[in-house]
Enzyme design. Structure first.
Site, short mmCIF file in Angstrom:
data_model
loop_
_atom_site.label_atom_id
_atom_site.label_comp_id
_atom_site.label_asym_id
_atom_site.label_seq_id
_atom_site.Cartn_x
_atom_site.Cartn_y
_atom_site.Cartn_z
N HIS A 1 2.34 3.68 -8.95
CA HIS A 1 2.15 2.26 -9.29
C HIS A 1 3.34 1.74 -10.11
O HIS A 1 3.76 0.60 -9.95
CB HIS A 1 0.85 2.07 -10.07
CG HIS A 1 -0.37 2.41 -9.26
ND1 HIS A 1 -0.52 2.01 -7.96
CD2 HIS A 1 -1.48 3.14 -9.57
CE1 HIS A 1 -1.68 2.46 -7.49
NE2 HIS A 1 -2.28 3.15 -8.45
N ASP B 1 0.83 -1.21 0.00
CA ASP B 1 0.00 0.00 0.00
C ASP B 1 0.87 1.27 0.00
O ASP B 1 1.99 1.25 0.50
CB ASP B 1 -0.91 -0.03 1.24
CG ASP B 1 -2.06 0.96 1.12
OD1 ASP B 1 -2.39 1.36 -0.02
OD2 ASP B 1 -2.64 1.31 2.16
N LEU C 1 10.41 -20.86 -4.75
CA LEU C 1 9.47 -19.91 -4.14
C LEU C 1 8.13 -19.91 -4.88
O LEU C 1 8.07 -19.87 -6.11
CB LEU C 1 10.10 -18.51 -4.20
CG LEU C 1 9.23 -17.33 -3.78
CD1 LEU C 1 8.87 -17.41 -2.30
CD2 LEU C 1 9.95 -16.01 -4.07
C1 IPE Z 1 -5.34 -2.74 -0.15
O1 IPE Z 1 -5.02 -1.40 -0.27
C2 IPE Z 1 -5.38 -3.38 -1.52
C3 IPE Z 1 -4.08 -3.58 -2.15
C4 IPE Z 1 -2.93 -3.30 -1.63
C5 IPE Z 1 -4.14 -4.17 -3.46
P1 IPE Z 1 -6.14 -0.28 -0.45
O2 IPE Z 1 -5.43 1.00 -0.63
O3 IPE Z 1 -7.09 -0.68 -1.53
O4 IPE Z 1 -6.91 -0.37 0.94
P2 IPE Z 1 -7.71 0.76 1.72
O5 IPE Z 1 -8.64 1.41 0.73
O6 IPE Z 1 -6.70 1.73 2.25
O7 IPE Z 1 -8.41 0.03 2.83
C1 IPE Z 2 -1.48 0.30 -3.34
O1 IPE Z 2 -1.28 1.66 -3.36
C2 IPE Z 2 -1.66 -0.27 -4.73
C3 IPE Z 2 -3.02 -0.73 -5.03
C4 IPE Z 2 -4.05 -0.72 -4.21
C5 IPE Z 2 -3.24 -1.24 -6.36
P1 IPE Z 2 -2.49 2.67 -3.34
O2 IPE Z 2 -2.85 2.99 -4.73
O3 IPE Z 2 -3.60 2.17 -2.50
O4 IPE Z 2 -1.81 3.93 -2.66
P2 IPE Z 2 -2.47 4.91 -1.59
O5 IPE Z 2 -2.96 4.06 -0.47
O6 IPE Z 2 -3.57 5.62 -2.28
O7 IPE Z 2 -1.36 5.80 -1.18
MG MG Z 3 -4.07 2.38 -0.54
#
Ligand code: IPE
Ligand code: IPE
Ligand code: MG
Length: 260
Positions: A57, A40, A151
Site C-alpha cells: 500500500h 489493485d 484536472l
Molecule cells: C477493488 O479491489 C477495490 C479497490 C481497488 C479499492 P479489491 O481488491 O478490493 O477487489 P476484489 O476483492 O479483488 O474484488
Molecule cells: C488494492 O490492492 C488496494 C486496495 C484495495 C486498498 P489490494 O490490497 O487489493 O492488493 P491485492 O489484490 O490483495 O494484491
Molecule cells: Mg485486491
C-alpha cells in the site's frame, strides 16, 4: 511505422515505444475525458517480495501520485481512483488502520501539488463511517481545491457502487413522496444526477491493474459503455508508460454504443 486508419500504430508497434513516445503519440489523438482506475494488486506485490501487505500500500500511494502527474501532463479532465471500497472494511484491522493513516498522510502531503497543478480533489463515497481524522483531511483538501479548474481527481473512498445506487434511489423516492416527481417521469438523467458523480461525465476508459476480470462494485451505473483495459501489472509496478499505453489502445478502439 505502418499506421492503422485511426492513425495509431498496431499493438506490436506500441510495445516498442517508451514513455515519451507514448505520450507524444496519445497527444496526436482525441483524449478520453474521464479515466477511472481500479488500483489493485498492492497486497500481491508485497507478498511476492516477502513484505507485509501494507508495504504494498505504501508503494501504491507512490504510484497514485505518479499517475496523477501523468494524467495532468496529458491534460485529462477527470481521473477517478478507486482507493477504498465499502467491502475493504472486512480486511484485518491492522491493514485497514495502516491504509487509513497512509491515505490521511498522502492527502495532506498532496495539497501543495494539487494547488500548483490547479487540480481539484473530490470524493466519491459515503461520508458516514469514515474515521474522523481522514474525513477532516479530505474535507479540507476538497475545500481548498474547489476553485481549481484543471484536472479533477475523484477519489472513490468508502465507495460502493450498490450503495451509491441505493442512495440515489432513496433520494428519488423522497422526491416522489414529496410530490415533486412522478415515478413514470424518472429517467436516466434523474438517476445520473442523483449519483455521487452527478455532474461528471461517465468514464470513457476503465483501467484495472493486477489482472482480475471483474468490476468489484465500482461505478456500476456509470460504466455501461466504458471501454475496459485490464493489465496483469500490479499497481505498485504500474507507471506513466502503462497509463499512456492504455490511453493509446483506447484511442484505437471503435465505440459503438449499441449502434453499427
Ligand atoms: C477493488 O479491489 C477495490 C479497490 C481497488 C479499492 P479489491 O481488491 O478490493 O477487489 P476484489 O476483492 O479483488 O474484488
Ligand atoms: C488494492 O490492492 C488496494 C486496495 C484495495 C486498498 P489490494 O490490497 O487489493 O492488493 P491485492 O489484490 O490483495 O494484491
Ligand atoms: Mg485486491
Amino acid at each position: 511505422m505502418a499506421l492503422k486508419p485511426t492513425g495509431l500504430p498496431p499493438q506490436a508497434a506500441l510495445d516498442a515505444l517508451g514513455e515519451p513516445e507514448l505520450l507524444e503519440l496519445v497527444r496526436t489523438q482525441p483524449l478520453p475525458e474521464h479515466v477511472a482506475i481500479i488500483m489493485d494488486g498492492n497486497g500481491r506485490w508485497a507478498t511476492r517480495r516477502g513484505f507485509p501487505r501494507v508495504a504494498g500500500h505504501r508503494e501504491g500511494v507512490k504510484t497514485a501520485r505518479a499517475i496523477f502527474r501523468a494524467a495532468d501532463t496529458l491534460g485529462l479532465r477527470y481521473l477517478t481512483l478507486y482507493a477504498f471500497s465499502t467491502e475493504n472494511w472486512t480486511r484485518p484491522e491492522d491493514e485497514v488502520s495502516t491504509l487509513m493513516s497512509l491515505l490521511e498522510r498522502a492527502i495532506h502531503e498532496e495539497l501543495p501539488e494539487l494547488m500548483s497543478r490547479n487540480a481539484r480533489l473530490r470524493v466519491l463515497g459515503r461520508p458516514n463511517g469514515v474515521p474522523a481524522g481522514i474525513r477532516r483531511g479530505l474535507d479540507h483538501v476538497v475545500r481548498e481545491t474547489r476553485n481549481n479548474t484543471g484536472l479533477n481527481i475523484l477519489m472513490a473512498f468508502n465507495y460502493g457502487g450498490r450503495d451509491e445506487l441505493i442512495d440515489a434511489f432513496r433520494a428519488l423516492a423522497r422526491r416522489v413522496q414529496a410530490g415533486e416527481l412522478k415515478p413514470e417521469e424518472i429517467s436516466e438523467e434523474h438517476i445520473g444526477r442523483a449519483l455521487y458523480t452527478a455532474d461528471i461525465p461517465d468514464p470513457d476508459l476503465l483501467i484495472r491493474t493486477s489482472g482480475e476480470m471483474r468490476v468489484s462494485n465500482f461505478l456500476l451505473w456509470q460504466i455501461a459503455y466504458t471501454e475496459l483495459w485490464i493489465t496483469p501489472t500490479l499497481w505498485p509496478d504500474f507507471g506513466p508508460a502503462h497509463f499512456y499505453r492504455a490511453v493509446a489502445e483506447f484511442q484505437g478502439r471503435t465505440r459503438r454504443f449499441g449502434g453499427v
